[in-house]
Design a protein around this motif. Sequence first.
Motif, PDB file in Angstrom:
ATOM      1  N   SER A  28       0.880  -1.277   0.000  1.00 18.07           N
ATOM      2  CA  SER A  28      -0.090   0.118  -0.099  1.00 18.07           C
ATOM      3  C   SER A  28       0.828   1.264   0.141  1.00 18.07           C
ATOM      4  CB  SER A  28      -1.084  -0.061   1.300  1.00 18.07           C
ATOM      5  OG  SER A  28      -1.818  -1.324   1.357  1.00 18.07           O
ATOM      6  N   TYR A  29       0.335   2.486  -0.336  1.00 12.60           N
ATOM      7  CA  TYR A  29       1.036   3.696  -0.147  1.00 12.60           C
ATOM      8  C   TYR A  29       0.218   4.714   0.583  1.00 12.60           C
ATOM      9  CZ  TYR A  29      -2.563   5.886  -3.359  1.00 12.60           C
ATOM     10  OH  TYR A  29      -3.552   6.493  -3.989  1.00 12.60           O
ATOM     11  N   SER A  30       1.279   5.537   1.188  1.00 12.25           N
ATOM     12  CA  SER A  30       0.724   6.543   2.027  1.00 12.25           C
ATOM     13  C   SER A  30       1.264   8.084   1.502  1.00 12.25           C
ATOM     14  CB  SER A  30       1.017   6.261   3.688  1.00 12.25           C
ATOM     15  OG  SER A  30       0.442   7.424   4.499  1.00 12.25           O
ATOM     16  N   ARG A  31       0.089   9.076   1.732  1.00 14.07           N
ATOM     17  CA  ARG A  31       0.905  10.153   1.348  1.00 14.07           C
ATOM     18  C   ARG A  31       1.241  11.330   2.522  1.00 14.07           C
ATOM     19  NH1 ARG A  31      -0.379  11.902  -4.055  1.00 14.07           N
ATOM     20  NH2 ARG A  31      -2.007  10.426  -5.054  1.00 14.07           N
ATOM     21  N   LYS A  32       2.215  11.917   2.335  1.00 10.80           N
ATOM     22  CA  LYS A  32       2.549  12.904   3.354  1.00 10.80           C
ATOM     23  C   LYS A  32       1.680  14.139   3.570  1.00 10.80           C
ATOM     24  CE  LYS A  32       5.703  13.886   6.573  1.00 10.80           C
ATOM     25  NZ  LYS A  32       7.400  14.212   6.114  1.00 10.80           N
ATOM     26  N   ILE A  33       0.997  14.444   4.486  1.00 14.68           N
ATOM     27  CA  ILE A  33       0.274  15.301   4.597  1.00 14.68           C
ATOM     28  C   ILE A  33       0.621  16.120   5.949  1.00 14.68           C
ATOM     29  CG2 ILE A  33      -2.082  16.224   4.987  1.00 14.68           C
ATOM     30  CD1 ILE A  33      -3.030  13.756   3.865  1.00 14.68           C
ATOM     31  N   GLY A  34       1.322  17.375   5.731  1.00  9.94           N
ATOM     32  CA  GLY A  34       1.984  18.081   6.621  1.00  9.94           C
ATOM     33  C   GLY A  34       3.026  17.314   7.488  1.00  9.94           C
ATOM     34  N   GLU A  35       2.948  16.952   8.815  1.00  8.81           N
ATOM     35  CA  GLU A  35       3.955  16.055   9.254  1.00  8.81           C
ATOM     36  C   GLU A  35       3.420  14.722   9.718  1.00  8.81           C
ATOM     37  OE1 GLU A  35       7.057  17.235  10.225  1.00  8.81           O
ATOM     38  OE2 GLU A  35       6.490  19.018   9.089  1.00  8.81           O
ATOM     39  N   ASN A  36       2.402  14.540   9.006  1.00 11.59           N
ATOM     40  CA  ASN A  36       1.619  13.077   9.098  1.00 11.59           C
ATOM     41  C   ASN A  36       1.680  12.220   7.837  1.00 11.59           C
ATOM     42  OD1 ASN A  36       1.184  13.690  12.139  1.00 11.59           O
ATOM     43  ND2 ASN A  36      -0.618  14.960  11.424  1.00 11.59           N
ATOM     44  N   TRP A  37       1.147  11.210   8.020  1.00  6.32           N
ATOM     45  CA  TRP A  37       1.072  10.320   6.794  1.00  6.32           C
ATOM     46  C   TRP A  37      -0.357   9.731   6.700  1.00  6.32           C
ATOM     47  CZ3 TRP A  37       4.875   9.645   3.344  1.00  6.32           C
ATOM     48  CH2 TRP A  37       6.052   9.839   3.535  1.00  6.32           C
ATOM     49  N   SER A  38      -1.055   9.817   5.624  1.00  6.33           N
ATOM     50  CA  SER A  38      -2.496   9.328   5.419  1.00  6.33           C
ATOM     51  C   SER A  38      -2.696   7.876   5.686  1.00  6.33           C
ATOM     52  CB  SER A  38      -2.976   9.892   4.029  1.00  6.33           C
ATOM     53  OG  SER A  38      -2.219   8.993   3.019  1.00  6.33           O
ATOM     54  N   GLU A  39      -3.999   7.737   5.530  1.00  6.47           N
ATOM     55  CA  GLU A  39      -4.147   6.079   5.685  1.00  6.47           C
ATOM     56  C   GLU A  39      -3.748   5.409   4.394  1.00  6.47           C
ATOM     57  OE1 GLU A  39      -8.150   3.341   6.032  1.00  6.47           O
ATOM     58  OE2 GLU A  39      -8.299   5.150   6.122  1.00  6.47           O
ATOM     59  N   PRO A  40      -2.978   4.622   4.540  1.00  6.60           N
ATOM     60  CA  PRO A  40      -2.550   3.630   3.105  1.00  6.60           C
ATOM     61  C   PRO A  40      -3.702   3.101   2.572  1.00  6.60           C
ATOM     62  CG  PRO A  40      -1.302   2.989   5.006  1.00  6.60           C
ATOM     63  CD  PRO A  40      -2.458   3.708   5.667  1.00  6.60           C
ATOM     64  N   GLN A  41      -3.629   3.190   1.051  1.00  5.75           N
ATOM     65  CA  GLN A  41      -4.406   2.643   0.225  1.00  5.75           C
ATOM     66  C   GLN A  41      -3.569   1.596  -0.692  1.00  5.75           C
ATOM     67  OE1 GLN A  41      -7.582   3.647  -0.131  1.00  5.75           O
ATOM     68  NE2 GLN A  41      -6.967   5.125   1.812  1.00  5.75           N
ATOM     69  N   PRO A  42      -4.111   0.615  -1.188  1.00  3.76           N
ATOM     70  CA  PRO A  42      -3.441  -0.519  -1.527  1.00  3.76           C
ATOM     71  C   PRO A  42      -3.149  -0.221  -3.320  1.00  3.76           C
ATOM     72  CG  PRO A  42      -5.771  -1.076  -1.469  1.00  3.76           C
ATOM     73  CD  PRO A  42      -5.667   0.098  -0.622  1.00  3.76           C
ATOM     74  N   ILE A  43      -1.993  -0.655  -3.464  1.00  3.28           N
ATOM     75  CA  ILE A  43      -1.583  -0.549  -5.200  1.00  3.28           C
ATOM     76  C   ILE A  43      -1.945  -1.655  -5.883  1.00  3.28           C
ATOM     77  CG2 ILE A  43       0.348   1.140  -4.267  1.00  3.28           C
ATOM     78  CD1 ILE A  43       2.330  -1.268  -5.177  1.00  3.28           C
ATOM     79  N   ASP A  44      -2.230  -1.583  -7.102  1.00  2.00           N
ATOM     80  CA  ASP A  44      -2.590  -2.625  -7.907  1.00  2.00           C
ATOM     81  C   ASP A  44      -1.280  -3.420  -8.670  1.00  2.00           C
ATOM     82  OD1 ASP A  44      -3.883  -4.464  -9.561  1.00  2.00           O
ATOM     83  OD2 ASP A  44      -4.208  -2.963 -11.219  1.00  2.00           O
TER      84      ASP A  44
END
Length: 526
Positions: A120-136
């Motif tokens: 899965s991948y997570s995006r950097k949002i400010g100082e935090n990381w978003s909820e991971p989403q699965p990659i295909d």
Amino acid sequence: MRVILFVFISFFLTLEGVSQDKPVLIDSLESIYDDISPVISPDGITIYFTKKNHPENKGGERDLGDIWYAESQNGVWNSAKRLPGPVNNTNFNAVIGITPDGNIMYVVGNYKSPRKGGVSYSRKIGENWSEPQPIDIPYFKNKSDHLSGSLSKDGKIMVLSLESFGTRGNEDIYYTFRKSIDEWTELRNLGVDINTEAQELTPYLAKDNKTLFFSSNGRGGKGSRDVFYSKRQDATWTTWSKVKNLENVNTEGADWYFRLIEETDKALLVNTVNSIGLGNILMTKTPNEVDIEPEIEKSMTASSQSVLPFKNNSNTSKTREKIKVKFEVVDGFSGNTLTPQLLIKGVNEMSKSSYSEIVMGKTSSYQTKLFKDSIYTIDISVEGYLDDKQTIKTDSIEDNSTVKLELLSLKEGTTIQLKSVLFKRGTSEIKDGSFEELDRVYTMLKKNPTVEIELAGHTDNTGSAKLNIELSQKRSDKIKEYLVEKGINPKRLQSKGYGGARPIASNKSEATRKLNRRVEFTIIKI
């Protein structure tokens, strides 16, 4: 930035003073827990790693591993802290790699369907990381509890250790190329030059995209598993130089998770020599014999061309029969001929390994030759129609046959049955094999943002009519919930349980009753 990088590099050059030929513990990161999978951020400021069975983990002391981090200050790592936010859950969590801009983190696991596994991948949002989403990753399957790997420095390649199609023994090393942040090519095996019948684990690809480091317990060495390295020789990704043991790095314990530290002559690794079978993160000097090329050779960069995962053995080198097959794609309602793009992927029935990929477009004759002993999946995509994936087994097809494929158009009133969406008996729990078809519904809704649908659950007429309606409602609600979790606006989705009120076949026998137990959706607005 230059000042920070200088301090960071100076720290590693002066760490432990004199000898860096042998691995040494990083004192500030030492713990009584099992610490593995270290990854340093692209800016060199933060180290991420997995800490197993810590009481502060999401699942407490039974947690298989959460991601922790430490920051470098004046050349010294601060005390480690657990990474906050949704990147950590009660499953095993570990960082695979971070893109060069520092904005995308790839992590182990499928956070939406944990049992399905994956990345899965997570995006950097400010100082935090978003909820991971699965990659295909098409055809992803892992028969092992282990998944480890790394992301190339340019963010375009992942090398992964798992047990999948074509694995020689236990875990093998595979590679996949990035098409987009969440879409990657299917896994391909690095072949017999790298993989043995034992375990090949924790692969790391250096910045030249040619030098591979990995751990193995199938090549001898000092301990239970040693670190080895090899260089890729051509663009096939299956031809590698003679594998060499990093003798100065390896100990009588388990040595793995070897990673170079950019812009220095140092490297990280994990070993168990100073603990009771638990991992410690160590620093070592990159052995002099390892030569990392300063630039990526153009002929060695990522290609989506399919390659054979293994060299043929004497007992599999016999000529395999091929047959001519023509594909005809038609509108399922009108019968009119369509000219879509077909992506045909073959899996050898004998070795279960992917070996071919054929793309057909509007200008093609839709005719090709396929191996007789194989299973092929066909991805079909036409604007205005529901994307489909169909499977054929060529051992039941004659030479010069025509295979007819039907697509269903996206029109108001069109009802499409989700034949592969199944539930555990008497419950609303979706079975694992159902998500591929549900994901096609999600893709259709994502591609067509104005489409609204009704999700309908149906049963046969046996048992209580009231309970049948309740069960079918719960099942349609469950599918709606899945699509909403993936990002579809709930206002575009209606869910309705009809029980046994709308049969499509007789209820007089089990053979026909089962046709009435179904889930479908109807397009109510385009």
